[in-house]
Motif scaffolding. Structure first.
Motif, PDB file in Angstrom:
ATOM      1  N   LYS A 144      47.670 -30.443  20.251  1.00  0.00           N
ATOM      2  CA  LYS A 144      47.981 -30.440  18.820  1.00  0.00           C
ATOM      3  C   LYS A 144      47.058 -31.458  18.140  1.00  0.00           C
ATOM      4  CE  LYS A 144      52.816 -29.081  19.513  1.00  0.00           C
ATOM      5  NZ  LYS A 144      54.243 -29.440  19.318  1.00  0.00           N
ATOM      6  N   TRP A 145      47.228 -31.622  16.834  1.00  0.00           N
ATOM      7  CA  TRP A 145      46.348 -32.523  16.095  1.00  0.00           C
ATOM      8  C   TRP A 145      46.345 -33.928  16.680  1.00  0.00           C
ATOM      9  CZ3 TRP A 145      47.405 -31.604  10.160  1.00  0.00           C
ATOM     10  CH2 TRP A 145      46.971 -30.315   9.816  1.00  0.00           C
ATOM     11  N   LEU A 148      44.030 -34.158  19.595  1.00  0.00           N
ATOM     12  CA  LEU A 148      42.635 -34.123  19.162  1.00  0.00           C
ATOM     13  C   LEU A 148      42.215 -35.493  18.649  1.00  0.00           C
ATOM     14  CD1 LEU A 148      40.089 -32.352  18.531  1.00  0.00           C
ATOM     15  CD2 LEU A 148      41.037 -32.090  16.229  1.00  0.00           C
ATOM     16  N   ARG A 149      43.037 -36.082  17.805  1.00  0.00           N
ATOM     17  CA  ARG A 149      42.726 -37.406  17.244  1.00  0.00           C
ATOM     18  C   ARG A 149      42.628 -38.446  18.347  1.00  0.00           C
ATOM     19  NH1 ARG A 149      46.010 -41.756  15.711  1.00  0.00           N
ATOM     20  NH2 ARG A 149      45.036 -43.132  14.147  1.00  0.00           N
ATOM     21  N   TRP A 178      42.760 -25.928   8.579  1.00  0.00           N
ATOM     22  CA  TRP A 178      43.674 -27.047   8.807  1.00  0.00           C
ATOM     23  C   TRP A 178      44.917 -26.916   7.934  1.00  0.00           C
ATOM     24  CZ3 TRP A 178      42.329 -30.374  12.704  1.00  0.00           C
ATOM     25  CH2 TRP A 178      40.998 -30.298  13.142  1.00  0.00           C
ATOM     26  N   GLN A 181      47.098 -24.394   9.577  1.00  0.00           N
ATOM     27  CA  GLN A 181      47.709 -24.915  10.795  1.00  0.00           C
ATOM     28  C   GLN A 181      48.888 -25.838  10.499  1.00  0.00           C
ATOM     29  OE1 GLN A 181      44.385 -26.771  12.724  1.00  0.00           O
ATOM     30  NE2 GLN A 181      43.758 -24.910  13.789  1.00  0.00           N
ATOM     31  N   ASN A 182      48.950 -26.356   9.290  1.00  0.00           N
ATOM     32  CA  ASN A 182      50.059 -27.227   8.914  1.00  0.00           C
ATOM     33  C   ASN A 182      51.122 -26.473   8.112  1.00  0.00           C
ATOM     34  OD1 ASN A 182      51.019 -29.900   9.243  1.00  0.00           O
ATOM     35  ND2 ASN A 182      50.606 -30.358   7.096  1.00  0.00           N
ATOM     36  N   ALA A 206      47.358 -31.912   5.421  1.00  0.00           N
ATOM     37  CA  ALA A 206      46.244 -31.414   6.224  1.00  0.00           C
ATOM     38  C   ALA A 206      44.912 -31.981   5.739  1.00  0.00           C
ATOM     39  CB  ALA A 206      46.214 -29.891   6.188  1.00  0.00           C
ATOM     40  N   TYR A 209      44.643 -35.558   6.714  1.00  0.00           N
ATOM     41  CA  TYR A 209      44.361 -35.705   8.145  1.00  0.00           C
ATOM     42  C   TYR A 209      42.858 -35.686   8.379  1.00  0.00           C
ATOM     43  CZ  TYR A 209      44.014 -34.452  13.107  1.00  0.00           C
ATOM     44  OH  TYR A 209      43.681 -34.412  14.446  1.00  0.00           O
ATOM     45  N   ILE A 210      42.163 -34.756   7.749  1.00  0.00           N
ATOM     46  CA  ILE A 210      40.706 -34.684   7.898  1.00  0.00           C
ATOM     47  C   ILE A 210      40.058 -35.942   7.326  1.00  0.00           C
ATOM     48  CG2 ILE A 210      38.618 -33.399   7.330  1.00  0.00           C
ATOM     49  CD1 ILE A 210      40.400 -30.905   6.989  1.00  0.00           C
ATOM     50  N   GLY A 269      48.693 -27.104  14.941  1.00  0.00           N
ATOM     51  CA  GLY A 269      49.138 -28.088  13.974  1.00  0.00           C
ATOM     52  C   GLY A 269      50.279 -28.916  14.534  1.00  0.00           C
ATOM     53  N   PRO A 270      50.772 -29.888  13.771  1.00  0.00           N
ATOM     54  CA  PRO A 270      51.843 -30.768  14.254  1.00  0.00           C
ATOM     55  C   PRO A 270      53.081 -30.031  14.752  1.00  0.00           C
ATOM     56  CG  PRO A 270      50.887 -31.645  12.253  1.00  0.00           C
ATOM     57  CD  PRO A 270      50.296 -30.287  12.429  1.00  0.00           C
TER      58      PRO A 270
END
Length: 395
Positions: A144-145, A148-149, A178, A181-182, A206, A209-210, A269-270
Motif C-alpha cells: 500500500k502507499w 511504498l513511502r 493516486w 486509489q484513495n 492523495a 501524499y504526492i 491506496g490506504p
C-alpha cells in the motif's frame, strides 16, 4: 488495388522515444511493401514537442493524414478529426474486438474519432540491486502507499547533504491515479462533468501524499527537476532513482541498463483500492486529409490485427486494446506482461472532455504546481480553485 489508391501519398505523425519507434517503423515498412503504390511520409517528434507542432498544423488546416493522438474530445470538438463510425461499418472493421472502455476514451458525443492502440496502464519498476543493497524487501501485491513511502525513504541516498539517488520518481501526468486509489474523483463524471471534486477530502489527501513524498520526505524529485534531469526514464536508467512508476513502453528503454530490475503492480491506496488509468493513445484521421480513402486503408492496417500484433510483440511493448483478438493477445509476450494485464483490468477513465485541457492549464495544473513545489498545502491550493472550476463547468 483500388485505382483511388494508386500513386497515393499520405503522412503519418507519431511521437516516441527511440526504443518506442521500431514497431511504428515496422508497420510502415510492411504496409508499403504490400502496397507499393502508396507512399507514407513520416512526421515523428518526441512527446515534448509533438503536440505543439500538431496543434499549429491543425490550426492551419494542415497536419498529417493519420496521427497518434490523446485527449480525443478536445480535438474532435473543434472539427480536427474525421468520424470513423461509417467507415468502420462500411468496411466491417472488427471494432467489437476492442475493450469497450478504451473506445469510450476515443469517442466524443457518441461518435468514435480514434482507434486505441493500447490501454497504457502504469506499473512499478524497481531496481532489484538497489533493494538488495538497502536490505529492502521487493514490492508485492499487498503493498500500500505506506509500504511504498517506507521503501522510498530507505532507498534514498545522500552524499554531503546532496541527494545522490531518489527512492522514487513519478510521472507528472499520473496524479489522478493516486486520487482514484484513495477513493476520490477529479470530477463527478470524467466525460460529462458537472461538479469539480478534487477539493474533496479523499482527493486532497492523495495530492498531499504526492507533495509530501517530494517536499517533506524528499524521496522523489519535483517534476521540473525530473524533467531537467532527462525525465523519469533517465533517472531510473542512470541509477538516480530506485523506483519509477511508468508505462510498459519503458520495458524497451530499460532493457540494457547495468543493473537488475523488475516490475510490480502498483501499490494499493490506504484502504487497499487498486486503480490505474485506461484508454491509452490512439490513431485518428485528419478531418482535412486530402487522401481520406488511403488514410483509412492505412489506419485499418495500423489499428487492425496486423498492426496491433506488431505493437503487442514489440520490445517496447504496448498493452493491446484489441484484447478480443486471439492473435493480438498471443503476440503480447512482454516481460512482466501479467503485471500490466492485471493493471489494465483495474483501469479507470481519466477526465476526458473538450474543455479539460483548458481548465487544467488555467486552474488545475497551476494549483498542483504549488503543491509539487512546496509553496502550498493541497487543501489550500485546490480549495482556492474549487469555485472557479465549478463556475466554468456551469457555463
Amino acid at each position: 488495388m483500388s485505382p483511388a489508391l494508386a500513386q497515393s501519398t499520405i503522412s503519418f505523425g507519431y511521437w516516441g522515444d527511440p526504443p518506442e519507434l521500431p514497431p511504428f517503423e515496422e508497420i510502415v515498412s510492411k504496409y508499403q511493401a504490400a502496397h507499393p503504390d502508396v507512399k507514407i511520409e513520416i512526421q515523428h517528434a518526441p512527446w515534448s514537442g509533438y503536440f505543439t507542432r500538431l496543434d499549429a498544423q491543425l490550426a492551419a488546416g494542415a497536419g498529417p493524414d493519420v496521427f497518434f493522438i490523446t485527449n480525443v474530445p478536445s480535438y474532435a470538438s473543434r472539427g480536427a478529426l474525421a468520424p470513423l463510425d461509417d467507415l468502420i461499418k462500411a468496411s466491417s472493421f472488427p471494432i467489437d474486438q476492442y475493450v469497450p472502455s478504451s473506445l469510450l476514451t476515443h469517442s466524443f458525443e457518441g461518435k468514435l474519432y480514434s482507434i486505441p492502440r493500447d490501454s497504457a496502464p502504469s506499473a512499478l519498476y524497481y531496481n532489484s540491486d538497489a533493494f538488495d543493497a538497502a536490505g529492502v524487501a521487493y514490492p508485492n501485491a499487498d503493498w500500500k502507499w505506506a509500504d511504498l513511502r517506507d521503501a522510498a525513504i530507505k532507498l534514498t541516498t545522500t552524499e554531503g547533504g546532496r541527494i545522490t539517488r531518489y527512492g522514487l520518481a513519478l510521472e507528472s501526468n499520473d496524479w489522478a491515479t493516486w486520487v482514484q486509489q484513495n477513493g476520490g474523483k477529479v470530477f463527478d463524471d470524467p466525460l460529462k462533468p458537472t461538479t469539480f471534486l478534487l477539493a474533496e477530502p479523499a482527493a486532497v489527501e492523495a495530492i498531499q501524499y504526492i507533495g509530501d513524498l517530494i517536499n517533506k520526505d524528499k524521496v522523489a524529485p519535483n517534476f521540473l527537476e525530473a524533467e531537467q534531469a532527462g525525465g523519469t526514464a533517465q533517472l531510473f536508467s542512470s541509477g538516480q532513482a530506485a523506483m519509477v512508476i511508468t508505462n510498459p513502453s519503458r520495458l524497451g528503454t530499460f532493457a540494457d541498463v547495468p543493473f537488475k530490475w523488475a516490475v510490480a503492480n502498483l501499490p494499493g491506496g490506504p484502504t487497499g483500492i487498486h486503480s490505474n488509468r485506461t484508454g491509452g493513445a490512439g490513431f485518428a484521421i485528419n478531418a482535412n486529409s486530402k487522401n481520406p480513402e488511403a488514410a483509412w486503408a492505412f489506419l485499418q492496417y495500423l489499428a487492425g490485427p496486423e498492426g496491433q500484433s506488431i505493437f503487442a510483440g514489440a520490445k517496447a511493448a504496448a498493452v493491446p486494446a484489441m484484447t478480443g483478438n486471439e492473435t493480438v493477445r498471443a503476440a503480447f509476450k512482454a516481460p512482466f506482461g501479467d503485471v500490466f494485464l492485471k493493471e489494465a483490468d483495474v483501469g479507470e477513465q481519466f477526465p476526458q472532455f473538450p474543455r479539460f485541457v483548458d481548465l487544467s492549464n488555467l486552474y488545475i495544473q497551476p494549483a498542483l504546481d504549488l503543491v509539487w513545489n512546496g509553496e502550498s498545502t493541497a487543501a489550500d491550493a485546490i480549495g482556492g480553485i474549487k469555485d472557479k472550476v465549478n463556475a466554468e463547468l456551469a457555463k
